[in-house]
Write an enzyme that holds these catalytic residues in place. Structure first.
Site, PDB file in Angstrom:
ATOM      1  N   HIS A   1     -11.581  20.052  51.025  1.00 56.80           N
ATOM      2  CA  HIS A   1     -12.361  19.317  50.027  1.00 56.80           C
ATOM      3  C   HIS A   1     -13.250  20.245  49.193  1.00 56.80           C
ATOM      4  O   HIS A   1     -13.383  20.045  47.980  1.00 56.80           O
ATOM      5  CB  HIS A   1     -13.196  18.214  50.698  1.00 56.80           C
ATOM      6  CG  HIS A   1     -12.358  17.259  51.486  1.00 56.80           C
ATOM      7  ND1 HIS A   1     -12.878  16.440  52.464  1.00 56.80           N
ATOM      8  CD2 HIS A   1     -11.019  16.994  51.459  1.00 56.80           C
ATOM      9  CE1 HIS A   1     -11.901  15.721  53.000  1.00 56.80           C
ATOM     10  NE2 HIS A   1     -10.760  16.038  52.414  1.00 56.80           N
TER      11      HIS A   1
ATOM     12  N   HIS B   1      -1.209  18.331  54.690  1.00 54.27           N
ATOM     13  CA  HIS B   1      -1.638  19.721  54.556  1.00 54.27           C
ATOM     14  C   HIS B   1      -0.549  20.709  54.971  1.00 54.27           C
ATOM     15  O   HIS B   1      -0.317  21.711  54.298  1.00 54.27           O
ATOM     16  CB  HIS B   1      -2.886  19.966  55.403  1.00 54.27           C
ATOM     17  CG  HIS B   1      -4.004  19.039  55.079  1.00 54.27           C
ATOM     18  ND1 HIS B   1      -4.627  19.044  53.848  1.00 54.27           N
ATOM     19  CD2 HIS B   1      -4.602  18.063  55.798  1.00 54.27           C
ATOM     20  CE1 HIS B   1      -5.573  18.126  53.849  1.00 54.27           C
ATOM     21  NE2 HIS B   1      -5.578  17.506  55.012  1.00 54.27           N
TER      22      HIS B   1
ATOM     23  N   HIS C   1      -7.014  10.335  47.259  1.00 58.55           N
ATOM     24  CA  HIS C   1      -7.507  11.353  48.188  1.00 58.55           C
ATOM     25  C   HIS C   1      -6.395  12.340  48.545  1.00 58.55           C
ATOM     26  O   HIS C   1      -6.645  13.544  48.688  1.00 58.55           O
ATOM     27  CB  HIS C   1      -8.099  10.742  49.465  1.00 58.55           C
ATOM     28  CG  HIS C   1      -8.683  11.814  50.339  1.00 58.55           C
ATOM     29  ND1 HIS C   1      -9.929  12.341  50.131  1.00 58.55           N
ATOM     30  CD2 HIS C   1      -8.143  12.522  51.357  1.00 58.55           C
ATOM     31  CE1 HIS C   1     -10.142  13.319  51.001  1.00 58.55           C
ATOM     32  NE2 HIS C   1      -9.074  13.448  51.761  1.00 58.55           N
TER      33      HIS C   1
ATOM     34  N   ASP D   1      -6.634  16.347  48.233  1.00 55.62           N
ATOM     35  CA  ASP D   1      -6.238  17.303  49.274  1.00 55.62           C
ATOM     36  C   ASP D   1      -5.213  18.302  48.728  1.00 55.62           C
ATOM     37  O   ASP D   1      -5.290  19.502  49.005  1.00 55.62           O
ATOM     38  CB  ASP D   1      -5.600  16.569  50.462  1.00 55.62           C
ATOM     39  CG  ASP D   1      -6.628  15.960  51.414  1.00 55.62           C
ATOM     40  OD1 ASP D   1      -7.803  16.353  51.377  1.00 55.62           O
ATOM     41  OD2 ASP D   1      -6.219  15.084  52.206  1.00 55.62           O
TER      42      ASP D   1
HETATM   43 ZN   LIG Z   1      -8.851  15.219  52.789  1.00 54.78          ZN
END
Ligand SMILES: [Zn+2]
Length: 311
Positions: free
Chosen positions: A83, A267, A240, A244
């Site tokens: 973030h 991720h 969101h 990311d």
């Molecule tokens: Zn996140």
């Protein structure tokens, strides 16, 4: 031209997983130095001879499902960097040293908005060096059992994201955004991490997410949003995921000129895609951007008024 923060910025919070207090400071850094994290607790410990510096780079990322974790050659780690990395990318900060006095970046409100707010309030300092970007020259795609991610050529940075969750409170969400002229700050920056109630219960049982609350994460259960006040945007979860992705892609070492397409990607998938990109000859090049291209980068022209739009 490149930018750093105009002055030291301090954040006090807790780590999402440890729940322990953590202090982070973002400091100005010289031209061409990039983004570097520094574990100040390791540096302060005279008996610990390990290197406390961890580069914010794709090849320092260690596989992790829940967040983006980086580790240096001495095994010093820092987690949940995504973030603050998104905030730096979205504000056009190319050089900074970020000190953290523990193993996790503070989670704050679960979005990038507190970082963006403080960075824009402190101001940017222009530096005497041209901005570099990573230009995508050929499409590169990564496919796993249940996710897909792709980078393809584009004159500006774009992100396309698709998610599909069984919980009706999230369901299917799609969004496309051209990441120019403050779009990240206006449309994505205040979107919080989200998770399902069952996952929260599981993590708590395993000693994780101890710093998580119903305020710093959107918690859903079936068709119910359990977080007080509900969602900040109807499609806050997909936004969101795009936040990311921007943070994880900034680990390329420069803003990307290209289009990122993510389908249920997390991720780990985005990091594998970056590794595949850098492993593919002819698929990328670092370029010095001209004024017209610089004006289309995610941080170009961003102002505190953009954040007010997002709130
Ligand atoms: Zn996140």
């Amino acid at each position: 031209m490149q930018s750093t923060v105009a002055k030291r910025i301090r954040f006090d919070g807790v780590g999402l997983h440890s729940g322990a207090p953590v202090r982070m400071e973002v400091l100005p850094a010289p031209v061409n130095s990039g983004i570097t994290f520094l574990r100040s607790d390791i540096e302060a410990d005279a008996t610990d001879m390990r290197d406390a510096l961890i580069p914010a780079r794709w090849d320092a990322v260690v596989p992790s499902q829940l967040c983006t974790l980086i580790r240096n050659d001495d095994g010093v780690e820092l987690s949940t960097i995504e973030h603050i990395m998104a905030a730096l990318a979205g504000c056009g900060i190319g050089n900074a040293v970020i000190t953290v006095d523990g193993p996790e970046v503070p989670i704050l409100d679960g979005s990038a908005a507190p970082f963006v707010d403080a960075i824009l309030a402190a101001g940017l300092r222009r530096q005497d060096g041209p901005t570099r970007a990573l230009k995508i020259l050929k499409p590169v795609e990564l496919v796993t059992d249940n996710a897909r991610a792709r980078l393809e050529p584009s004159d500006t940075m774009e992100i396309d994201f698709h998610i599909d969750f069984a919980d009706p409170a999230i369901g299917v969400q799609d969004k496309h955004l051209v990441m120019a002229n403050g779009a990240f700050v206006r449309e994505l920056s205040n979107c919080r991490t989200f998770c399902r109630k069952a996952d929260v219960d599981y993590m708590r049982e395993n000693g994780l997410a101890l710093g998580g609350t119903f305020e710093n994460a959107v918690v859903v259960d079936g068709d119910a949003v359990l977080s007080p006040g509900g969602l900040r945007h109807d499609d806050e979860p997909v936004r969101h995921k795009m936040l990311d992705a921007l943070g994880d892609l900034y680990l390329a070492g420069a803003p990307i000129l290209g289009r990122y397409v993510g389908e249920k990607a997390g991720h780990a998938v985005t990091n594998k895609l970056l590794r595949k990109l850098f492993d593919t000859p002819g698929a990328w090049a670092f370029v010095t951007v001209d004024a017209a291209t610089a004006a289309r980068l995610p941080g170009a022209g961003v102002s505190p008024a953009d954040l007010a739009v997002c709130a």
